[in-house]
Design an enzyme around this catalytic site. Structure first.
Site, mmCIF file in Angstrom:
data_model
loop_
_atom_site.group_PDB
_atom_site.id
_atom_site.type_symbol
_atom_site.label_atom_id
_atom_site.label_comp_id
_atom_site.label_asym_id
_atom_site.label_seq_id
_atom_site.Cartn_x
_atom_site.Cartn_y
_atom_site.Cartn_z
ATOM 1 N N HIS A 266 -4.811 -6.935 6.840
ATOM 2 C CA HIS A 266 -5.841 -6.027 6.082
ATOM 3 C C HIS A 266 -7.135 -7.114 5.837
ATOM 4 O O HIS A 266 -6.862 -8.259 6.097
ATOM 5 C CB HIS A 266 -5.311 -5.310 5.095
ATOM 6 C CG HIS A 266 -4.326 -4.172 5.742
ATOM 7 N ND1 HIS A 266 -4.767 -2.947 5.106
ATOM 8 C CD2 HIS A 266 -3.422 -4.097 6.344
ATOM 9 C CE1 HIS A 266 -4.014 -1.974 5.947
ATOM 10 N NE2 HIS A 266 -3.113 -2.647 6.777
ATOM 11 N N GLY B 86 0.884 -1.271 -0.118
ATOM 12 C CA GLY B 86 0.014 -0.060 -0.163
ATOM 13 C C GLY B 86 0.750 1.057 0.103
ATOM 14 O O GLY B 86 0.489 2.266 -0.659
ATOM 15 N N TRP C 48 -1.494 7.433 8.020
ATOM 16 C CA TRP C 48 -0.365 6.611 8.095
ATOM 17 C C TRP C 48 0.902 7.177 7.482
ATOM 18 O O TRP C 48 0.741 8.213 6.859
ATOM 19 C CB TRP C 48 -0.643 5.144 7.359
ATOM 20 C CG TRP C 48 0.355 4.273 7.487
ATOM 21 C CD1 TRP C 48 1.085 4.191 6.694
ATOM 22 C CD2 TRP C 48 0.577 3.525 8.518
ATOM 23 N NE1 TRP C 48 2.314 2.661 7.236
ATOM 24 C CE2 TRP C 48 1.783 2.707 8.360
ATOM 25 C CE3 TRP C 48 0.079 3.401 9.975
ATOM 26 C CZ2 TRP C 48 2.092 1.845 9.315
ATOM 27 C CZ3 TRP C 48 0.651 2.324 10.765
ATOM 28 C CH2 TRP C 48 1.768 1.534 10.568
HETATM 29 C C1 LIG Z 1 -3.985 4.033 5.801
HETATM 30 C C2 LIG Z 1 -2.842 3.358 5.520
HETATM 31 N N1 LIG Z 1 -2.270 3.712 4.253
HETATM 32 C C3 LIG Z 1 -1.320 2.902 4.201
HETATM 33 C C4 LIG Z 1 -0.621 1.947 4.581
HETATM 34 C C5 LIG Z 1 0.637 1.241 4.173
HETATM 35 O O1 LIG Z 1 0.245 -0.031 3.531
HETATM 36 P P1 LIG Z 1 1.390 -1.238 3.495
HETATM 37 O O2 LIG Z 1 1.760 -1.754 4.796
HETATM 38 O O3 LIG Z 1 0.951 -2.137 2.381
HETATM 39 O O4 LIG Z 1 2.605 -0.604 3.089
HETATM 40 C C6 LIG Z 1 -1.581 1.557 5.883
HETATM 41 C C7 LIG Z 1 -0.863 0.322 6.482
HETATM 42 O O5 LIG Z 1 -1.592 -0.223 7.233
HETATM 43 C C8 LIG Z 1 -2.543 2.054 6.298
HETATM 44 O O6 LIG Z 1 -3.331 1.652 7.370
#
Ligand SMILES: Cc1ncc(COP(=O)(O)O)c(C=O)c1O
Length: 398
Positions: free
Chosen positions: A184, A51, A84
């Site tokens: 997730h 993400g 985040w």
């Molecule tokens: C709102 C939000 N954006 C981005 C991310 C980042 O995702 P990733 O852990 O797949 O890099 C997260 C991770 O929990 C998140 O909660």
């Protein structure tokens, strides 16, 4: 309590992908999974390795020189204080100017009231973060976006399957991102997705995801007369953010369960909320999270926010729940302006007193993680009974 969404069948699919030895993103599972997302969201969809990478790609896309209408270095982007780290970082890393907007402590999402105060002629985009699966009033938000002719990026990493007015979150903005990290809604261990509205953006993303080369774009154009080096023509400033086909295989059959998982998460939320609302001691001492009436939320978690006068109990209550095997976490990262990184990179915001609602959530809140599986009544009662037991033990009264 939380069961992994990975089934034996998913594992067999991943083993098959591994045995085929076509384990990079060019294997067939990645293409099939992307088609499934495309059909579901009616948007161009590209799988990526996280993400966070999807968020970095989203900003890179909107700044990209191949885009006719685009952001420019220095442009102002609004972002909620409850976000985040890697929702915020790409804005800073790629030379844009973030401006924080407070959240609404009932929805935990961007406050439209504060947004209206913060938006100005300088604002060129909103980086929305759908916190805990919930959302702000998307009708109102879209009115603001359209009126001001600004970009909308939706970080949907915590909100896969949530809907507002029967429309999936992640289908409102110019570009949207998702995470398939282990905790997730569906998972490939690590993994992510980026979706966009236009074929122009899709082509840019194909290149940005893969070294900045033209290979995948040439494939769409069905270019036949390849020169020996045409697979190695570099046209853009790209990254390598590709997923492996083993991860895509793991994900493939989970996609069809996205709506079922939303229903389970909605039910888990409803059952826990019912227990809390029906107990006067709990109801009086907690701010209950709410969803907009027009929404169906695939809850990422249930927010527990203690009333001001008992906020000093937050850490102890959280510890108590953990010691009883209840999984809890801060509400995303709490008030992000409090994080040490802000002191170095955005000092004017560091620990700002202005974000009153975020401060409240940061000081008094945490969330109980919700799984994609349906919790039993016993599991739900265990959570509410533990909170009640804690309140009684410490004579938190009515
Ligand atoms: C709102 C939000 N954006 C981005 C991310 C980042 O995702 P990733 O852990 O797949 O890099 C997260 C991770 O929990 C998140 O909660």
């Amino acid at each position: 309590m939380i069961k992994s969404t990975i089934t034996n069948q998913n594992i067999n699919d991943a083993i098959k992908a591994l045995k085929s030895k076509k384990i990079t993103y060019t294997g067939k599972n990645t293409e099939i999974a992307e088609k499934k997302f495309e059909k579901k969201f009616r948007r161009y969809s590209l799988l990526v390795n996280s993400g966070s990478s999807a968020n970095l790609l989203a900003i890179s896309l909107l700044l990209n020189k191949f885009r006719k209408k685009r952001l420019n270095v220095g442009d102002e982007i609004l972002i909620p204080t409850i976000c985040w780290s890697t929702s915020l970082y790409p804005i800073i890393q790629l030379g844009l100017t973030p401006k924080f907007v407070d959240v609404d402590s009932k929805t935990l999402n961007m406050s439209l009231k504060d947004l209206k105060l913060k938006i100005s002629k300088k604002t060129k985009g909103i980086f929305l973060v759908h916190a805990l699966g919930n959302c702000t009033d998307m009708n109102e938000l879209m009115k603001i976006v359209n009126k001001n002719k600004i970009f909308l990026i939706e970080d949907t990493c915590e909100a896969l399957g949530s809907k507002f007015n029967k429309k999936y979150l992640g289908t409102f903005g110019d570009v949207s991102t998702f995470s398939f990290f282990y905790s997730h809604h569906i998972t490939s261990g690590e993994g992510g997705l980026i979706t966009c509205k236009t074929h122009e953006d899709y082509k840019i993303l194909l290149s940005l995801r893969s070294h900045g080369w033209s290979r995948e774009i040439d494939k769409i154009k069905n270019k036949k007369n390849f020169q020996f080096n045409s697979n190695f023509k570099f046209i853009n400033l790209g990254y390598n953010f590709r997923i492996t086909d083993i991860q895509s295989a793991l994900l493939l059959k989970q996609i069809k369960n996205i709506d079922l998982f939303r229903k389970n998460r909605e039910q888990n939320f409803k059952n826990l909320n019912h227990n809390i609302e029906c107990n006067s001691l709990l109801k009086k001492n907690l701010y209950l999270p709410i969803a907009n009436k027009k929404s169906n939320i695939s809850w990422f978690g249930y927010a527990i926010i203690l009333n001001e006068k008992i906020s000093t109990h937050r850490n102890k209550l959280a510890q108590y729940l953990i010691s009883n095997s209840i999984e809890i976490r801060p509400i995303i990262s709490g008030d992000f302006t409090k994080q040490p990184v802000i002191k170095k990179y955005l000092p004017k915001y560091y620990n700002s007193k202005k974000f009153i609602e975020s401060k409240k959530i940061d000081k008094s809140g945490f969330f109980i993680t919700m799984g994609s599986n349906l919790y039993t009544k016993k599991n739900i009662n265990k959570i509410s009974n533990l909170i009640l037991k804690y309140f009684k033990k410490f004579r938190i009264d009515e």
